[in-house]
Design a protein around this motif. Structure first.
Motif, short mmCIF file in Angstrom:
data_model
loop_
_atom_site.label_atom_id
_atom_site.label_comp_id
_atom_site.label_asym_id
_atom_site.label_seq_id
_atom_site.Cartn_x
_atom_site.Cartn_y
_atom_site.Cartn_z
N TYR B 233 0.76 -1.26 0.10
CA TYR B 233 0.01 -0.07 0.09
C TYR B 233 0.86 1.23 0.19
O TYR B 233 0.62 2.07 -0.95
CB TYR B 233 -0.92 0.03 1.29
CG TYR B 233 -2.06 1.08 1.17
CD1 TYR B 233 -2.47 1.56 0.27
CD2 TYR B 233 -2.40 1.53 2.51
CE1 TYR B 233 -3.65 2.34 -0.01
CE2 TYR B 233 -3.04 2.72 2.45
CZ TYR B 233 -3.76 2.88 1.37
OH TYR B 233 -4.64 4.09 1.50
N PRO B 277 -4.35 -0.10 7.11
CA PRO B 277 -4.41 0.87 6.20
C PRO B 277 -5.13 2.38 6.84
O PRO B 277 -4.65 3.22 6.32
CB PRO B 277 -5.37 0.36 5.14
CG PRO B 277 -5.49 -0.95 5.30
CD PRO B 277 -5.08 -1.20 6.59
N ASP B 278 -5.58 2.20 7.78
CA ASP B 278 -6.11 3.41 8.50
C ASP B 278 -5.07 4.24 9.13
O ASP B 278 -5.24 5.28 8.98
CB ASP B 278 -7.40 3.10 9.61
CG ASP B 278 -8.38 2.20 9.19
OD1 ASP B 278 -9.37 2.65 8.65
OD2 ASP B 278 -7.99 0.92 9.09
N GLN B 281 -3.63 6.11 6.17
CA GLN B 281 -4.46 6.98 5.73
C GLN B 281 -4.43 8.31 6.68
O GLN B 281 -4.45 9.46 6.47
CB GLN B 281 -5.78 6.57 5.29
CG GLN B 281 -5.98 5.72 4.34
CD GLN B 281 -7.18 5.31 4.00
OE1 GLN B 281 -8.24 5.99 4.23
NE2 GLN B 281 -7.34 4.83 2.67
N LEU B 311 -4.80 9.71 -1.58
CA LEU B 311 -5.10 8.65 -0.95
C LEU B 311 -6.58 8.16 -1.64
O LEU B 311 -6.92 6.97 -1.32
CB LEU B 311 -5.64 9.32 0.42
CG LEU B 311 -4.73 9.31 1.58
CD1 LEU B 311 -5.32 9.82 3.08
CD2 LEU B 311 -4.05 7.86 1.64
N ALA B 312 -7.37 8.99 -1.97
CA ALA B 312 -8.75 8.36 -2.58
C ALA B 312 -8.55 7.71 -3.85
O ALA B 312 -9.32 6.90 -4.12
CB ALA B 312 -9.69 9.89 -2.69
N ALA B 313 -7.37 7.88 -4.45
CA ALA B 313 -7.40 7.16 -5.86
C ALA B 313 -6.57 5.80 -5.63
O ALA B 313 -6.90 5.12 -6.49
CB ALA B 313 -6.33 8.02 -6.67
N VAL B 314 -5.94 5.74 -4.51
CA VAL B 314 -5.11 4.64 -4.65
C VAL B 314 -5.98 3.56 -3.93
O VAL B 314 -6.29 3.68 -2.66
CB VAL B 314 -3.43 4.72 -3.78
CG1 VAL B 314 -2.92 3.31 -3.76
CG2 VAL B 314 -2.90 5.66 -4.72
N ALA B 315 -6.17 2.15 -4.33
CA ALA B 315 -7.06 1.24 -3.84
C ALA B 315 -5.89 0.57 -2.64
O ALA B 315 -4.79 0.68 -3.04
CB ALA B 315 -7.40 0.21 -4.95
N ILE B 316 -6.78 0.12 -1.61
CA ILE B 316 -6.01 -0.61 -0.62
C ILE B 316 -5.87 -2.09 -0.88
O ILE B 316 -6.68 -2.75 -1.20
CB ILE B 316 -6.97 -0.61 0.73
CG1 ILE B 316 -7.11 0.92 0.90
CG2 ILE B 316 -6.09 -1.26 2.01
CD1 ILE B 316 -8.10 1.25 2.23
#
Lengths: 654, 317
Positions: B233, B277-278, B281, B311-316
């Motif tokens: 990630y 991931p949180d 982020q 952040l919004a664009a990259v998938a986890i």
């Protein structure tokens, strides 16, 4: 169509491996192959390397075709045939070499490596030694490594390639063992490949013509090995009976084809203590089986005893065989012999060997009895200047006369033949027995090695009241030969040539250790034929192992082994818990029926779906997933996750 | 300094951290995320740049951190006439002993508040930045180690334009995080108005930790597990900043390291069993924004906005 241009050098990195694999596979064949094939192979390999290095074009197709035809023709003219192991491997080797000249792609290399595997296999058709199996495994690993090398990333260390190749061969090994143990073995396999018979087998022949041989070709090749259950009999009692010759044409002794004699127990009296032993017989390509004088029972199937108390097998012994025999050193054979039976053993051709017959008649008339006469003949051999030699002179048309009165030099065959003729001429039934005498004790393995050099001929004389009695005239001339078990060759001083009386003690011990290793290998592995398989299956608990059962067992075992290897591989390459967790979590997400947003973390997703699904379950799943995928939860969290996801059902909309 | 991470010290340190967090949230109302980030920055052995208007509690945050965690605290008010020696200290000739004696500057504290760092000259700024980087200062040819832990909280007033020297990008990089505090929500502000003065409150609060506790926590936080998917990630995020047309200069490998360290520390503060991931982020904007240089085509967007877009664009994974 584009014209073939220079090679692109793409094979350069893997070519040495392919060549090595081919060379290792072909090496065991080299001693058997005509030298021009080896030379041509090396030439082609070098040529190929130059082609690859210089980016030269491969030779044109018509040229390669010509070479292939030429190679074929040469093999055909060399052997006169193209079937059989010799010409087959010769063809394989020469065609592999020529294939090198047209290998341009990876696919061609695959073909070459297939040929290497074929060469490996065909080496086993020639001869199998203790080192054959390790060598085969090594060769397979090398071939496998060459295979891997074709797709290996550049700069991979050779050792690593070899390690992977060895691991692959290791995976296959249990399968190979299962195949070996359970594959139904048939005495005459229909796929039977003609065994290479070009290498001459020394030893016993079916006939005996003492006058014709002027130099006995002996060798230290092992004829058979014997392990006694109890004490070894003394050397003078070690007469290994193989076949009996009764027909004499004045020059050559011959026997008749063996017939099973089911009544042999009725005409044979077994006296004294039995001797039990196990024989590992090298292939004889004949039906003869050796046994100690005289056999009483045996455990080999399709084996019979003949009218002359020799063991014989229904089929030629093409494989190394192991069998157990019980013999009795003391016995009485055929105390009753009909006149017709006697006539078999009295025949002498008219007009041949007249001097011998005259001598026999005069000696017999001087003797008191048949037995006394036989003793006098032996005395004559002992007292008069008869010599034991392996290089006797040729004897001409009346060999017995020439031997008895002129040359007086010969080996066992000469004495046996002359003695039998003298007996028959005096009206005493007599026959010649061929077999082996003596044998060498291997102190390391505690067994007896009987070599071709121990081949022997002696006589049996039928005496009224006591039946057939063994009389060995050679014992009268060269008692050491019989008493000590020294082979004739050693006696003659010629033994050193083939290492029978090795000077060094260490070398002797090494030789014996090597032979002991060979013997165990032969008994355990190479002699594993139909008989041993049956015995082993019985030991495993198969009451009646027919080939169907064996085949089913084999299929079952292979299936189990493949499954085990499969599971091992799965476990070995099993994704870590954090990767497997992902799959369960995705299942959960699908079941919620809610599409996660881009880059939404599991915690955010849980918060968002909180009202629509069972919040407890969603929270448990999210915690377990985070622990398994990102945390230190490992297998525990994964199991928890799996359970929670399995239980998870989306609440039905109210 | 070696610390044994036995069961007892880490457990009690852990408890102290949780207590500190509760206390800090009680002092700085409605700013849980910022408190968490500040603690993460401290535990990741980084330094914190707070960029915001005056009166939003920058100083209070720094002071509270130092007090609650039991760290020694010094404050340097950066002005245009501030000299490096005013930060690091000077050697003074002592008549009585006849020798030079080093008079340590305010930088010799476990928590240093560099107030309005953009008001000072680059020379003074670089003295502080060097101290942050090396965790030591050189005065008159002698190298002196700074305390450990050593945590610098610098503040900047973005509204000040005249007579300031904004930190260049290369020096912004020295700060692990840059955060804004922002206005409190209605409820919190109400409590602030009606409640006791924060500084007076602080005096009545007992520290829950000491420098050793902080070191233990730092070691534990940076030793936190980080699984493959999370590394993936972070790499995906970093790669995105480098490939995005909106970004002229993406995150450097040091930026990636900083992101990993900050995420670890945040996960530790949040008591996660690993780095989630949180956590990435949560810290991404603070760690990445001041290291990104927006492309000319995206000049209207602040780096913070771009970080949020990344952040919004990259998938986890």
């Amino acid at each position: 169509m584009t014209r073939a241009r220079g090679t692109d050098g793409s094979l350069l990195s893997s070519l040495p491996w392919t060549l090595t694999a081919l060379a290792v596979a072909a090496l065991p064949h080299v001693p058997y192959l005509p030298i021009w094939i080896t030379a041509a192979s090396i030439g082609c390999a070098l040529w190929r390397i130059v082609i690859e290095k210089r980016r030269m074009p491969v030779p044109p197709a018509w040229f390669r075709g010509g070479l292939a035809l030429g190679g074929f023709a040469t093999v055909f003219t060399t052997y006169g045939t193209i079937s059989g192991v010799g010409p087959g491997t010769a063809l394989l080797a020469i065609m592999a070499s020529l294939k090198l000249l047209e290998a341009r792609k990876r696919r061609d290399q695959f073909v070459l490596l297939f040929i290497a595997i074929f060469l490996n296999m065909s080496a086993l058709l020639r001869e199998q030694y203790v080192w054959s199996l390790p060598y085969l495994l090594l060769s397979l690993v090398v071939t496998m490594a060459a295979w891997l090398r074709m797709s290996a990333p550049a700069g991979q260390p050779a050792r690593q390639t070899m390690r992977v190749a060895a691991r692959f061969v290791g995976y296959a090994l249990p399968l190979a063992v299962a195949m070996w143990v359970f594959f139904p073995r048939i005495a005459t396999p229909f796929w039977s490949v003609p065994i290479d018979t070009s290498s001459g087998v020394t030893g016993l022949s079916d006939t005996m013509s003492p006058g014709d041989i002027t130099s006995l070709s002996q060798s230290d090749r092992v004829a058979f090995r014997v392990r006694f259950d109890a004490e070894l009999p003394a050397p003078r009692d070690r007469y290994w009976r193989a076949l009996v010759l009764h027909r004499f044409n004045g020059r050559t002794w011959s026997g008749s084809s063996p017939v099973p004699d089911n009544q042999f127990r009725e005409r044979t009296e077994f006296l004294g203590d039995p001797l039990d032993y196990e024989i590992t017989l090298e292939p004889t390509r004949t039906q003869r089986l050796m046994s100690l004088d005289v056999p009483e029972s045996w455990d080999l199937e399709r084996t019979h005893v003949s009218r002359t108390n020799t063991l014989w097998h229904e089929l030629p012994v093409d494989q190394r065989s192991v069998y157990r025999v019980r013999s009795y050193a003391q016995y009485r054979l055929d105390t009753e012999l009909s006149d017709f039976g006697k006539s078999w053993y009295l025949g002498l051709p008219d007009g041949r060997n007249p001097k011998a017959r005259a001598l026999a008649r005069s000696m017999r008339s001087d003797a008191q009895s048949d037995r006394d006469y036989a003793r006098q003949v032996l005395e004559m051999f002992r007292l008069e200047p008869y010599h034991y030699t392996l290089q006797p002179p040729a004897l001409g048309a009346n060999p017995v006369d020439a031997f008895l009165f002129n040359t007086r030099r010969g080996f066992c065959e000469h004495y046996a033949s002359a003695f039998a003729v003298l007996m028959r001429a005096a009206g005493i039934p007599a026959r010649v027995v061929l077999g082996y005498q003596g044998g060498e004790i291997n102190p390391l393995g505690d067994y007896l090695i009987v070599r071709q050099a121990d081949a022997h001929a002696w006589t049996e004389v039928w005496l009224d009241g006591s039946g057939w009695e063994r009389i060995d005239p050679t014992a009268a001339v060269a008692p050491e030969r019989i008493e000590s078990g020294m082979s004739g060759a050693a006696l003659d001083g010629a033994g050193a040539v083939w290492g029978l009386n090795t000077p060094s003690r260490l070398a002797y011990r090494l030789g014996m250790a090597w032979d002991a290793l060979n013997a165990s290998w032969n008994e355990l592995v190479l002699a594993y034929g139909p008989e041993n398989q049956k015995r082993f299956m019985k030991w495993l608990g198969f009451e009646n192992p027919d080939w169907q059962r064996l085949l089913f067992t084999l299929i079952g075992t292979v299936a189990v082994l493949v499954t085990i290897v499969h599971v091992l591989l799965i476990l070995r390459f099993r994704p870590p818990p954090h990767d497997r967790a992902r799959r369960y979590y995705e299942r959960f997400v699908r079941r919620t029926g809610i599409e996660p947003r881009a880059a939404e973390t599991p915690l955010e997703f849980e918060r968002r779906i909180g009202e629509t699904v069972d919040p407890g379950a969603a929270s448990r799943i999210t915690r377990a997933y985070l622990d398994a995928r990102y945390g230190d939860g490992g297998e525990t969290a994964l199991a928890e996750l799996r359970l929670a996801v399995r239980k998870f059902r989306r609440h039905a909309p109210a | 300094m070696q610390h044994t991470l036995g069961a007892q010290p880490i457990d009690s340190a852990r408890a102290a951290l949780d207590a500190a967090r509760v206390t800090l949230n009680g002092l700085i109302l409605g700013k849980d995320a910022q408190v968490s980030l500040a603690l993460s920055c401290l535990l990741a052995r980084g330094h914190l740049l707070i960029e915001d208007l005056p009166g939003l509690g920058k100083t209070t945050l720094a002071q509270s951190l130092a007090h609650v965690l039991g760290l020694s605290f010094n404050r340097v008010q950066f002005t245009s006439d501030l000299l490096p020696a005013d930060i690091v200290g000077v050697s003074v000739f002592r008549q009585s002993s006849g020798e030079f004696e080093f008079q340590p500057g305010p930088v010799f504290a476990e928590l240093v508040l560099a107030d309005e760092v953009n008001r000072a000259t680059p020379k003074a700024q670089s003295a502080l930045l060097e101290a942050m980087e090396e965790q030591q200062v050189s005065v008159d040819g002698t190298t002196r180690a700074l305390p450990d832990p050593f945590f610098v909280v610098a503040t900047q007033n973005p509204a000040d334009q005249i007579g300031t020297f904004p930190l260049p990008e290369s020096q912004l990089d020295r700060f692990l995080m840059r955060i804004e505090i922002g206005y409190p929500d209605e409820q919190s502000e109400r409590e602030l108005i009606t409640g006791e003065d924060r500084r007076a409150m602080l005096a009545g609060i007992e520290p829950v930790a000491n420098p050793d506790t902080v070191t233990v926590l730092q070691n534990a936080a940076l030793g936190l597990r980080m699984n493959e998917p999370l590394v993936d990630y972070i790499q995906a995020l970093v790669r995105y900043t480098r490939e995005s047309p909106d970004v002229e200069i993406g995150l450097s490998p040091r930026g990636a390291q900083a992101l990993a360290a900050a995420a670890r520390a945040h996960a530790f503060v949040e008591r996660h069993s690993g780095v989630f991931p949180d956590d990435v982020q949560a810290v991404f904007e603070a760690v990445a924004a001041h290291r990104l240089k927006p492309a000319a085509s995206a000049a209207l967007q602040s780096p913070e906005e771009i970080a949020r877009q990344v952040l919004a664009a990259v998938a986890i994974p």
